[in-house]
Scaffold this active site. Structure first.
Site, PDB file in Angstrom:
ATOM      1  N   ASP A 140       0.837  -1.201   0.000  1.00  0.00           N
ATOM      2  CA  ASP A 140       0.000   0.000   0.000  1.00  0.00           C
ATOM      3  C   ASP A 140       0.873   1.252   0.000  1.00  0.00           C
ATOM      4  O   ASP A 140       0.673   2.154   0.800  1.00  0.00           O
ATOM      5  CB  ASP A 140      -0.947  -0.020   1.209  1.00  0.00           C
ATOM      6  CG  ASP A 140      -2.122   0.945   1.029  1.00  0.00           C
ATOM      7  OD1 ASP A 140      -2.370   1.382  -0.114  1.00  0.00           O
ATOM      8  OD2 ASP A 140      -2.784   1.270   2.031  1.00  0.00           O
ATOM      9  N   LYS A 142       1.957   4.678  -1.089  1.00  0.00           N
ATOM     10  CA  LYS A 142       1.349   5.877  -1.681  1.00  0.00           C
ATOM     11  C   LYS A 142       1.785   7.059  -0.828  1.00  0.00           C
ATOM     12  O   LYS A 142       2.206   6.856   0.332  1.00  0.00           O
ATOM     13  CB  LYS A 142      -0.181   5.756  -1.702  1.00  0.00           C
ATOM     14  CG  LYS A 142      -0.761   5.442  -0.346  1.00  0.00           C
ATOM     15  CD  LYS A 142      -2.255   5.252  -0.414  1.00  0.00           C
ATOM     16  CE  LYS A 142      -2.794   4.833   0.951  1.00  0.00           C
ATOM     17  NZ  LYS A 142      -4.222   4.671   0.983  1.00  0.00           N
ATOM     18  N   ASN A 145       1.091   7.315   2.876  1.00  0.00           N
ATOM     19  CA  ASN A 145       1.795   6.405   3.794  1.00  0.00           C
ATOM     20  C   ASN A 145       3.286   6.700   3.854  1.00  0.00           C
ATOM     21  O   ASN A 145       4.065   5.903   4.361  1.00  0.00           O
ATOM     22  CB  ASN A 145       1.569   4.943   3.388  1.00  0.00           C
ATOM     23  CG  ASN A 145       0.171   4.484   3.752  1.00  0.00           C
ATOM     24  OD1 ASN A 145      -0.466   5.090   4.605  1.00  0.00           O
ATOM     25  ND2 ASN A 145      -0.310   3.432   3.109  1.00  0.00           N
ATOM     26  N   ASP A 158       2.433   2.401   7.926  1.00  0.00           N
ATOM     27  CA  ASP A 158       1.213   1.625   7.672  1.00  0.00           C
ATOM     28  C   ASP A 158       1.476   0.299   6.970  1.00  0.00           C
ATOM     29  O   ASP A 158       1.297   0.165   5.761  1.00  0.00           O
ATOM     30  CB  ASP A 158       0.168   2.448   6.907  1.00  0.00           C
ATOM     31  CG  ASP A 158      -1.223   1.871   7.150  1.00  0.00           C
ATOM     32  OD1 ASP A 158      -1.302   0.750   7.691  1.00  0.00           O
ATOM     33  OD2 ASP A 158      -2.223   2.539   6.821  1.00  0.00           O
ATOM     34  N   THR A 180      -4.478   0.779  -2.792  1.00  0.00           N
ATOM     35  CA  THR A 180      -5.329   1.888  -3.186  1.00  0.00           C
ATOM     36  C   THR A 180      -5.357   1.897  -4.708  1.00  0.00           C
ATOM     37  O   THR A 180      -4.304   1.956  -5.329  1.00  0.00           O
ATOM     38  CB  THR A 180      -4.720   3.191  -2.614  1.00  0.00           C
ATOM     39  OG1 THR A 180      -4.493   2.968  -1.226  1.00  0.00           O
ATOM     40  CG2 THR A 180      -5.615   4.383  -2.811  1.00  0.00           C
TER      41      THR A 180
END
Ligand code: ADE
Length: 447
Positions: A140, A142, A145, A158, A180
């Protein structure tokens, strides 16, 4: 709630931390600013409601995994975990506080210069390389994060969706669709299994694009259209992006994961190499006592984790959890040890055991099997201080995580160190994942 000396109401976590404003919110947890009452240090505290956690299948396991992963990936560019506490109703994951907030907020103000984007990308790749060397895929990645500390250093956070090798199916691939959408690799969306590390590289490509352009490469109000663009790897490149950066993004956003650029290849590109200073891994943290961090028990509902657990009876979770500061497992084994007497392997325990036996025989040592997964190796000739004897014990941590500890059982201590640091290594090279204290994934490291 408690009242402080001046009578003000203070929100305390188990009398150790004062809770402040909320920093972020997910579906299962809220992250708050916190202050350690002992030393005044700022922390971030993830607060998870146990009842809520138990209502959803797999969430307890996911939190355990997140905690163990955070402990495994101690790196200057990864948000560090300090401790895990629990009350009857909640679990508190106390983390390092990243004062600079989200990188996302910086990009939201406008695209970055190529030098600034490179600086963050280098740190992101260093962190991701370290995670991958530990068998952890983030899944994840991005800008939300990616946090910044007070010195502007990037910190990946995260690991709630991160995966360990134990989640691989028989085809050696991950099958859970997560992340995401705008940052997710096409093979993840296709649902036919994917390699988590390669999927992370795609996300790194999207992050680099966003840093340099100020907007997403694959964007559409309609999800189906957005997915179509992702499947085709169809994006526009604005004119201000340099040729070198464009080519790198193109290689990261390769639709075919087999053709996607790998981390070692990225690190060889002149664009990446410019001004790159490989981060020095965090200095070893003083190993905590087992009972400080027995997070499994904390999540499972006991009020605290008091009582010392014998290392020999540790379960897989506890073993993985202890892998702080780059597999520094010294807290796990009671005796004081020098570095590099412990290694991890992704081969099954039985394979590792047989490999140890043949490595000992190849060195012309007498090898004898002991109780359980123990093997004793004794040199046939005297060394500086008698005959060197070494015992190796194999621990099965998870389906594909095995830990081996060497212990000095006779002869000279320097001979023992040489045995662990040099002699035994060639015979084990094809099964070793990481030696305790080595930093795999960084140039020059022993993988
Ligand atoms: N938001 C979420 N985690 C955080 C952290 N560790 N530091 C600062 N802000 C955060």
């Amino acid at each position: 709630m408690a009242r402080g000396r001046e009578g003000e109401v203070r929100n305390l976590v188990l009398g150790k931390y004062e809770l402040g404003r909320m920093l972020g919110q997910g579906s299962f947890a809220k992250v708050y600013y916190g202050r350690d009452l002992r030393d005044g240090q700022s922390v971030a505290i993830k607060v998870i409601d146990k009842a809520h956690l138990r209502q959803t299948d797999g969430m307890v396991e996911q939190l355990r995994r997140e905690i163990s992963i955070m402990r495994m990936v101690r790196h200057p560019n990864v948000v560090g975990i300090r401790e895990v506490l629990a009350s009857r109703q909640r679990v508190f994951v106390v983390m390092e506080y990243a004062r600079g907030g989200e990188l996302f907020a910086k990009v939201a103000r406008g695209r970055l210069t190529e030098d600034a984007a490179r600086k963050y990308f280098q740190q992101l790749v260093a962190a991701v390389a370290f995670c991958h060397s530990r068998g952890v895929a983030h899944r994840d990645l991005k800008p939300e994060n990616l946090l910044l500390d007070e010195e502007g250093r990037l910190k990946v956070t995260d690991f709630g969706l991160a995966a360990l090798p134990e989640q691989l199916r028989h085809d050696g691939l991950l099958h859970t669709q997560c992340g995401t959408p705008a940052y997710v690799a096409p093979e993840v969306l296709r649902k036919r299994g994917y390699d988590g590390a390669r999927a992370d590289m795609w996300s790194c490509g999207v992050v680099l694009y966003v840093l340099l352009c100020g907007f997403l490469p694959f964007q559409h109000d309609n999800y189906v259209k957005m997915y179509q663009k992702i499947f085709k790897g169809e994006y526009q490149m604005p004119p201000w992006v340099s040729g070198e950066a464009r080519r790198l993004i193109g290689r990261l956003l390769a639709v075919d994961p087999a053709k996607r650029i790998s981390i070692p290849e990225i690190m060889l590109t002149p664009w990446f190499k410019r001004g790159f200073v490989p981060p020095v891994p965090s200095s070893p943290v003083t190993p905590r006592k087992w009972d400080d961090d027995n997070a499994a028990a904390l999540i499972d509902g006991s009020e605290d984790s008091s009582g010392n657990i014998s290392p020999r009876t540790c379960n897989a979770f506890q073993l993985i959890s202890s892998m702080s500061s780059g597999f520094d497992l010294s807290g796990l084994f009671e005796s004081e040890q020098k570095a590099a007497t412990v290694f991890t392997s992704r081969a099954p325990a039985a394979t590792v055991f047989h490999k140890l036996e043949s490595a000992g025989k190849a060195l012309r040592y007498n090898t004898t099997r002991g109780k359980g997964w123990r093997i004793r190796m004794e040199a046939k000739a005297d060394g500086a201080n008698g005959r060197l004897a070494v015992t190796a014990e194999v621990f099965e941590v998870a389906a594909d995580v095995t830990v081996v500890e060497f212990a000095h059982d006779g002869g000279d201590a320097l001979d023992f160190n040489k045995f662990c640091a040099e002699d035994v290594r060639p015979g084990l090279a094809d099964i070793v994942w990481a030696w305790q204290g080595d930093v795999p994934g960084l140039p020059g490291a022993v993988a």
